[in-house]
Design a protein around this motif. Structure first.
Motif, PDB file in Angstrom:
ATOM      1  N   UNK A  37      34.834  28.576  32.656  1.00  0.00           N
ATOM      2  CA  UNK A  37      35.711  28.478  31.494  1.00  0.00           C
ATOM      3  C   UNK A  37      36.354  29.836  31.230  1.00  0.00           C
ATOM      4  N   UNK A  38      37.622  29.822  30.896  1.00  0.00           N
ATOM      5  CA  UNK A  38      38.339  31.054  30.579  1.00  0.00           C
ATOM      6  C   UNK A  38      39.302  30.733  29.446  1.00  0.00           C
ATOM      7  N   UNK A  39      38.970  31.234  28.258  1.00  0.00           N
ATOM      8  CA  UNK A  39      39.769  30.881  27.090  1.00  0.00           C
ATOM      9  C   UNK A  39      40.828  31.926  26.761  1.00  0.00           C
ATOM     10  N   UNK A  40      41.064  32.879  27.666  1.00  0.00           N
ATOM     11  CA  UNK A  40      42.115  33.848  27.416  1.00  0.00           C
ATOM     12  C   UNK A  40      43.487  33.169  27.459  1.00  0.00           C
ATOM     13  N   UNK A  41      44.440  33.659  26.672  1.00  0.00           N
ATOM     14  CA  UNK A  41      45.789  33.090  26.742  1.00  0.00           C
ATOM     15  C   UNK A  41      46.415  33.374  28.102  1.00  0.00           C
ATOM     16  N   UNK A  42      47.211  32.420  28.583  1.00  0.00           N
ATOM     17  CA  UNK A  42      47.885  32.572  29.863  1.00  0.00           C
ATOM     18  C   UNK A  42      49.236  33.254  29.673  1.00  0.00           C
ATOM     19  N   UNK A  43      49.657  33.999  30.699  1.00  0.00           N
ATOM     20  CA  UNK A  43      50.984  34.581  30.692  1.00  0.00           C
ATOM     21  C   UNK A  43      51.615  34.292  32.050  1.00  0.00           C
ATOM     22  N   UNK A  44      52.848  33.792  32.037  1.00  0.00           N
ATOM     23  CA  UNK A  44      53.505  33.388  33.267  1.00  0.00           C
ATOM     24  C   UNK A  44      54.367  34.525  33.807  1.00  0.00           C
ATOM     25  N   UNK A  45      54.050  34.957  35.016  1.00  0.00           N
ATOM     26  CA  UNK A  45      54.751  36.052  35.677  1.00  0.00           C
ATOM     27  C   UNK A  45      55.710  35.465  36.710  1.00  0.00           C
ATOM     28  N   UNK A  46      56.991  35.766  36.563  1.00  0.00           N
ATOM     29  CA  UNK A  46      57.983  35.318  37.530  1.00  0.00           C
ATOM     30  C   UNK A  46      58.164  36.370  38.611  1.00  0.00           C
ATOM     31  N   UNK A  47      58.223  35.937  39.872  1.00  0.00           N
ATOM     32  CA  UNK A  47      58.388  36.898  40.956  1.00  0.00           C
ATOM     33  C   UNK A  47      59.166  36.303  42.119  1.00  0.00           C
ATOM     34  N   UNK A  48      59.718  37.185  42.915  1.00  0.00           N
ATOM     35  CA  UNK A  48      60.441  36.812  44.119  1.00  0.00           C
ATOM     36  C   UNK A  48      59.452  36.760  45.281  1.00  0.00           C
ATOM     37  N   UNK A  49      59.790  36.047  46.341  1.00  0.00           N
ATOM     38  CA  UNK A  49      58.988  36.049  47.558  1.00  0.00           C
ATOM     39  C   UNK A  49      59.358  37.313  48.324  1.00  0.00           C
ATOM     40  N   UNK A  50      58.594  38.392  48.106  1.00  0.00           N
ATOM     41  CA  UNK A  50      59.046  39.728  48.501  1.00  0.00           C
ATOM     42  C   UNK A  50      57.875  40.553  49.008  1.00  0.00           C
ATOM     43  N   UNK A  51      57.527  40.385  50.263  1.00  0.00           N
ATOM     44  CA  UNK A  51      56.450  41.160  50.870  1.00  0.00           C
ATOM     45  C   UNK A  51      56.816  42.645  50.886  1.00  0.00           C
ATOM     46  N   UNK A  52      55.894  43.582  50.578  1.00  0.00           N
ATOM     47  CA  UNK A  52      54.464  43.384  50.305  1.00  0.00           C
ATOM     48  C   UNK A  52      54.136  43.291  48.823  1.00  0.00           C
ATOM     49  N   UNK A  53      55.127  43.001  47.984  1.00  0.00           N
ATOM     50  CA  UNK A  53      54.904  43.015  46.542  1.00  0.00           C
ATOM     51  C   UNK A  53      54.383  41.689  45.999  1.00  0.00           C
ATOM     52  N   UNK A  54      54.962  40.593  46.428  1.00  0.00           N
ATOM     53  CA  UNK A  54      54.521  39.275  45.952  1.00  0.00           C
ATOM     54  C   UNK A  54      54.868  38.235  47.004  1.00  0.00           C
ATOM     55  N   UNK A  55      53.842  37.533  47.493  1.00  0.00           N
ATOM     56  CA  UNK A  55      54.041  36.533  48.536  1.00  0.00           C
ATOM     57  C   UNK A  55      52.812  35.626  48.594  1.00  0.00           C
ATOM     58  N   UNK A  56      52.906  34.545  49.364  1.00  0.00           N
ATOM     59  CA  UNK A  56      51.790  33.617  49.519  1.00  0.00           C
ATOM     60  C   UNK A  56      51.036  33.931  50.795  1.00  0.00           C
ATOM     61  N   UNK A  57      49.696  33.947  50.715  1.00  0.00           N
ATOM     62  CA  UNK A  57      48.908  34.146  51.927  1.00  0.00           C
ATOM     63  C   UNK A  57      48.712  32.805  52.636  1.00  0.00           C
ATOM     64  N   UNK A  58      47.980  32.819  53.749  1.00  0.00           N
ATOM     65  CA  UNK A  58      47.834  31.605  54.557  1.00  0.00           C
ATOM     66  C   UNK A  58      47.041  30.521  53.846  1.00  0.00           C
TER      67      UNK A  58
END
Length: 274
Positions: A37-58
């Motif tokens: 359980x995690x009751x902390x408020x969520x915050x939505x971070x928008x990002x570009x698909x931009x290696x090595x800063x933000x991307x999806x791993x395998x």
């Protein structure tokens, strides 16, 4: 291991990445992965698909410098960070309508100070021009009459279209939505040069075993920050700026950057403190 994961994903995943962007994929939070359980408020971070800063791993999880920094920084101020890929051209609109809370994705602050509320800076970067190894372009002045490709709504596009810093007159500027298309255009000779963050160009070259030559003279030395909408009055930007300062002082930012980039200190030493 992290680098191998990036290479496997990038080689097979450009089409898949596009599909992810279309669907607005979000990563699982720590509580979702563990069942806790995690009751902390969520915050939505928008990002570009931009290696090595933000991307999806395998495994389909968001990762990268900015993702790890965001998770740590927001955790320190009591938020749980979620992430979603966005159409980079829509970032300002998405902030305005509340679809995302902030943009954290190798985003240049310089020249945009009055367009957003900023947290940071947390790193510095260089906007540079890259050419093929056998190109006869060696200086920015050599771009006179040439064709250059940039990602749309980025700082290089602003610089070339506004003729800032005494840049030469180009024959054509080609703006594309997807950063990876820049490298395709350059490799196939559709353009004479491309412009982007130096870190992005170096990473792409390594992941695909491609050779490009970065001009010694940078377009601009810039600070990277986290953007919030101008009307966002929650004060999260100020809390986040303080957390970023603490992470710089205790070495957390350097440790995270070092996982992805050699010589991490050169990306931190000149980042202005707010």
């Amino acid at each position: 291991m992290q680098k191998n994961k990036r290479k496997i994903f990038l080689v097979g995943g450009i089409i898949a990445a596009a599909a992810v962007i279309m669907s607005g994929c979000q990563t699982k939070t720590a509580s979702e992965q563990t069942g806790a359980e995690d009751d902390r408020p969520h915050i939505m971070v928008g990002c570009d698909d931009y290696t090595p800063f933000s991307y999806m791993d395998v495994d389909g999880n968001m990762t990268g410098i900015d993702v790890e920094l965001a998770r740590e920084a927001f955790d320190r101020i009591g938020y749980q960070a979620d992430f979603t890929f966005i159409n980079w051209e829509d970032k300002k609109k998405l902030l305005k309508d509340g679809s995302i809370d902030c943009v954290w994705s190798s985003f240049t602050m310089d020249g945009r100070e009055t367009e957003y509320k900023w947290a940071g800076p947390y790193m510095k970067s260089k906007q540079v021009v890259a050419v093929n190894i056998d190109s006869d372009i060696y200086t920015l002045n050599d771009l006179e009459g040439k064709t250059v490709a940039v990602q749309s709504t980025t700082k290089p596009e602003d610089l070339f279209r506004s003729h800032e810093a005494g840049l030469p007159e180009l024959r054509k500027i080609i703006s594309v939505k997807n950063r990876d298309v820049l490298f395709t255009f350059l490799s196939k000779g559709y353009v004479d040069a491309i412009a982007a963050h130096d870190t992005s160009i170096v990473q792409f070259s390594e992941d695909f075993d491609m050779e490009y030559r970065i001009l010694e003279e940078p377009l601009l030395n810039v600070n990277l920050g986290v953007a919030f909408d101008l009307d966002d009055d929650r004060g999260i930007d100020e809390q986040l700026s303080q957390a970023i300062k603490e992470m710089r002082k205790d070495g957390t930012i350097e440790d995270i950057v070092s996982e992805y980039l050699p010589g991490a200190d050169r990306y931190l030493e000149d980042a202005d403190e707010k």
